[in-house]
Scaffold this active site. Structure first.
Site, short mmCIF file in Angstrom:
data_model
loop_
_atom_site.label_atom_id
_atom_site.label_comp_id
_atom_site.label_asym_id
_atom_site.label_seq_id
_atom_site.Cartn_x
_atom_site.Cartn_y
_atom_site.Cartn_z
N ARG A 59 0.81 -1.21 0.00
CA ARG A 59 0.00 0.00 0.00
C ARG A 59 0.85 1.27 0.00
O ARG A 59 0.40 2.33 -0.40
CB ARG A 59 -0.94 -0.02 1.21
N TYR A 113 -15.29 21.21 -11.89
CA TYR A 113 -15.65 19.88 -12.34
C TYR A 113 -16.82 19.36 -11.49
O TYR A 113 -16.80 19.48 -10.27
CB TYR A 113 -14.41 19.00 -12.16
N ASP A 185 -7.01 22.39 -9.61
CA ASP A 185 -7.19 21.29 -10.56
C ASP A 185 -6.53 21.75 -11.86
O ASP A 185 -7.07 22.59 -12.58
CB ASP A 185 -8.67 21.00 -10.76
N LYS A 210 -6.26 11.87 -18.01
CA LYS A 210 -6.31 12.70 -19.21
C LYS A 210 -4.96 12.73 -19.92
O LYS A 210 -4.53 11.73 -20.48
CB LYS A 210 -6.77 14.10 -18.86
#
Length: 393
Positions: A59, A113, A185, A210
């Protein structure tokens, strides 16, 4: 030549590659792991005390994850470190939770967003964190919205639906003067077109799905922290159990190596198409930050190194049915969410359903276009036929 002096194309190729992780191989191999074995109790305890670039438990990552995280950090001059997530939305959540506590208020740009808005009115609200949405073009006027419980400002520039370019330096200046954390962002621009940490942003968020990945086959997110913010981000992420898979991070690293040249092509094709669209009678407004018709264009010229491939258009009157006819018949533009991949996409946009602080008026329905790597003349021909369908509707 120092790393800081290298060009963008060189940096995306070389960043995050260490001999101890690659063993002479060009690409860092895929290290998949949950359990890490130790030779002794002493070694196990020593590993647990070191939380950075040391194998401990799956992890906490392996060289595959660390390579991509280090590469993204290198792309942000002045950054302290980067943490990776299973999606862009997960990255936004971890970034916000690393700086907010019950009773705090966060200011979020009204053009954010939609999943960010849903997080604010859902998860954050349930945790006792309040949100105030603000006009994306507010600039230094944001000082008037800051209250005693305000702790952070979340920015998104350009907005991913309506493409307003914010006066980021003015807002960052107010935030620093008032002791607030700024989160951006930065998925539209990436650090190559807007180096957020260097510009004073505290936490720079990417939906790596993206442009970093670039191939529409991976969900991935990242947060890069400025000085003094990485430890809290890392601890919050560990406590949330956040981890991005080694396979996804390997694919992210693969995409990163070509991001600079892909962005250049996205920019050139999108600008050509946007300029053509601006001549069409069916189009009332082109919302491309590099064009004067886009709100905040002067801020774009001042602050950004270039444009990516995502922009919007406002159709000249017409109905939702006419817009649907335009979109349904497109051959090269897929109808699908996300952007930044090699293929072009188009979606209908209805910002009035989401905005609360501002109600921008448009002359007709909106369409968002993500310009891929196809020949731009072929895309223009596809849009030409689409606009004719719209006009006939």
């Amino acid at each position: 030549m120092s790393k800081a002096g290298r060009g963008d194309k060189t940096r995306v190729v070389t960043a995050g590659r260490r001999d101890e992780w690659t063993g002479g191989i060009v690409n860092t191999p895929v290290w998949r792991a949950s359990t890490i074995l130790y030779d002794s109790v002493a070694e196990m305890r020593a590993a647990g005390a070191n939380t950075h670039h040391r194998l401990f438990y799956g992890r906490r990552g392996t060289p595959t994850q660390w390579s991509l995280a280090d590469a993204l950090t290198e792309l942000e001059p002045g950054a302290e470190g980067t943490f990776l997530y299973c999606s862009g939305v997960a990255a936004i959540a971890a970034a916000l939770l690393s700086v907010l506590s019950p009773g705090d208020e966060v200011l979020i740009v009204d053009a954010a967003y939609d999943p960010t808005r849903s997080m604010a009115t859902g998860l954050l609200k349930r945790l006792g964190i309040s949100t105030r949405f603000y006009d994306p073009l507010i600039g230094a006027g944001i000082a008037d919205l800051i209250g005693e419980s305000t702790r952070a400002i979340l920015l998104e520039s350009p907005g991913s639906l309506t493409f307003e370019v914010m006066d980021l330096p003015a807002i960052v200046g107010v935030a620093k003067a008032r002791g607030l954390v700024t989160l951006l962002d930065n998925s539209w621009a990436t650090p190559l077109l807007f180096p957020a940490i260097e510009k004073g942003i505290d936490l720079s968020i990417l939906a790596c799905t993206k442009y970093v990945v670039g191939h529409s086959d991976v969900m991935l997110g990242s947060v890069t922290a400025g000085p003094g913010h990485f430890a809290k981000l890392r601890d919050t992420s560990f406590q949330l159990g956040q981890v991005a898979s080694a396979d996804d991070c390997w694919l992210g690293s693969r995409g990163l190596r070509t991001m600079a040249i892909r962005l250049a092509q996205h920019q050139a094709s999108a600008l050509k198409i946007a300029q053509w669209l601006s001549t069409r009678p069916e189009v009332a407004q082109v919302l491309h930050p590099a064009l004067p018709s886009c709100p905040g264009h002067a801020h774009f010229v001042r602050d950004f190194k270039g444009a990516s491939g995502l922009f919007g258009i406002v159709l000249n009157g017409g109905s939702d049915a006419a817009r649907a006819a335009m979109l349904d018949g497109l051959e090269l533009f897929g109808l699908g969410y996300s952007w930044g991949g090699f293929e072009s996409l188009a979606i209908p946009v209805d910002p009035h359903r989401y905005r609360t602080a501002t109600k921008p008026a448009f002359a007709g329905p909106l369409v968002r276009l993500s310009i891929g790597l196809e020949d731009p003349d072929d895309l223009i021909a596809d849009l030409d036929a689409g606009l004719r369908r719209f006009a006939a509707g």
